[in-house]
Scaffold this active site. Sequence first.
Site, PDB file in Angstrom:
ATOM      1  N   PRO A 160      55.931 -69.471  55.719  1.00 24.80           N
ATOM      2  CA  PRO A 160      55.278 -69.144  54.476  1.00 24.80           C
ATOM      3  C   PRO A 160      55.055 -67.656  54.304  1.00 24.80           C
ATOM      4  CG  PRO A 160      53.868 -70.382  55.977  1.00 24.80           C
ATOM      5  CD  PRO A 160      54.989 -69.849  56.748  1.00 24.80           C
ATOM      6  N   GLU A 161      55.504 -67.150  53.201  1.00 24.84           N
ATOM      7  CA  GLU A 161      55.180 -65.795  52.784  1.00 24.84           C
ATOM      8  C   GLU A 161      54.216 -65.935  51.609  1.00 24.84           C
ATOM      9  OE1 GLU A 161      58.660 -63.220  52.456  1.00 24.84           O
ATOM     10  OE2 GLU A 161      59.843 -64.685  53.543  1.00 24.84           O
TER      11      GLU A 161
ATOM     12  N   HIS B 280      52.879 -83.330  65.906  1.00 26.39           N
ATOM     13  CA  HIS B 280      52.447 -81.947  65.641  1.00 26.39           C
ATOM     14  C   HIS B 280      51.297 -81.824  64.643  1.00 26.39           C
ATOM     15  CE1 HIS B 280      55.862 -80.905  68.039  1.00 26.39           C
ATOM     16  NE2 HIS B 280      56.710 -81.376  67.163  1.00 26.39           N
TER      17      HIS B 280
ATOM     18  N   ARG C  38      55.555 -75.283  65.421  1.00 28.60           N
ATOM     19  CA  ARG C  38      55.714 -74.204  66.398  1.00 28.60           C
ATOM     20  C   ARG C  38      54.402 -73.608  66.892  1.00 28.60           C
ATOM     21  NH1 ARG C  38      60.490 -70.370  64.289  1.00 28.60           N
ATOM     22  NH2 ARG C  38      60.220 -69.479  66.353  1.00 28.60           N
TER      23      ARG C  38
END
Length: 272
Positions: free
Chosen positions: A2-3, A91, A109
Amino acid sequence: MPELPEVEVVKNFLKSNFQKKKIIKVKIINKNLRFEIQSIIKTKLTNLIITKIYRRGKYLILLLENNLSLMIHLGMTGYFRMTNEENRKKHDHLIFYFCSKVLIFNDVRKFGFIKLYNFEELNDSKHLKDMGPEPFSDGFNLNYFTKKIKRKCSVKNLLMNQKFVAGLGNIYCSEILFDAGVNPEKICNELSKKQIEKIILSTRRILEKAINFGGTTIKNFVVNNEKIGYFKNKLKVYGKENQSCPRCKSLAKIQRIKQSGRSTFLCTKCQN
DNA sequence: AGGGCTACCTGTACGC
DNA sequence: TGCGTACAGGTAGCCC
């Protein structure tokens, strides 16, 4: 992942569903994110109303009663999903229970994190205290840009630097510099006034467009189970190695280069 | 002081 | 099918 545009889309999702809502319970499934989730948040957040939700750079900020604030960073693969009942996936790390909804934070991650701050300490935190201006703010202007420029830095690395300007990442830097017609390897103290003005304009134009299209999905940008991110279809150079340049057409192919270990995409013909 | 590099973690794609 | 390698939107924290 995400930006700024993706975080903005997530912020809007959270805002429309959870602002002014009370947290009934918090469950930590796995505390080992980038920074350990403080177990204190379970007791501290219980029965508190989320008063305000906003974004600063790539950070999500939830303001709560009792002068508390929750800082959330999505890292590369973090996302939220809303369910009606507890519906676990691999996750999943944290669950917020609301009156009739459940909000789950998932991050493959584990580069994301969630941290609790007293509100008055929030802006002095190491994450926020040196952050540059928001790209849409008045502070991000020609004068600021010119003054902050340091030699020996490529313009792409300059834009990637969160202390220079908040929220830009690897995808949008390639797209912005393509739009501006500026070579990402250009040393930034060699930029002309005109080029700087173009970069500022392109930054705002690309980000605004990306937000309107719901951000960019490359791999796993998800909001509430829905893969959105239709800006992916609008990308001009990112991930387009060896394709013909959409501006010069057949004259040149998009190249992939490495800058500070990360891929940059450009057309060497129209970016100077 | 300010830039560059690496580590952190998991998954996927690709060549052999 | 398996194995090794490269690569992926992030930044903190080292080193120079």
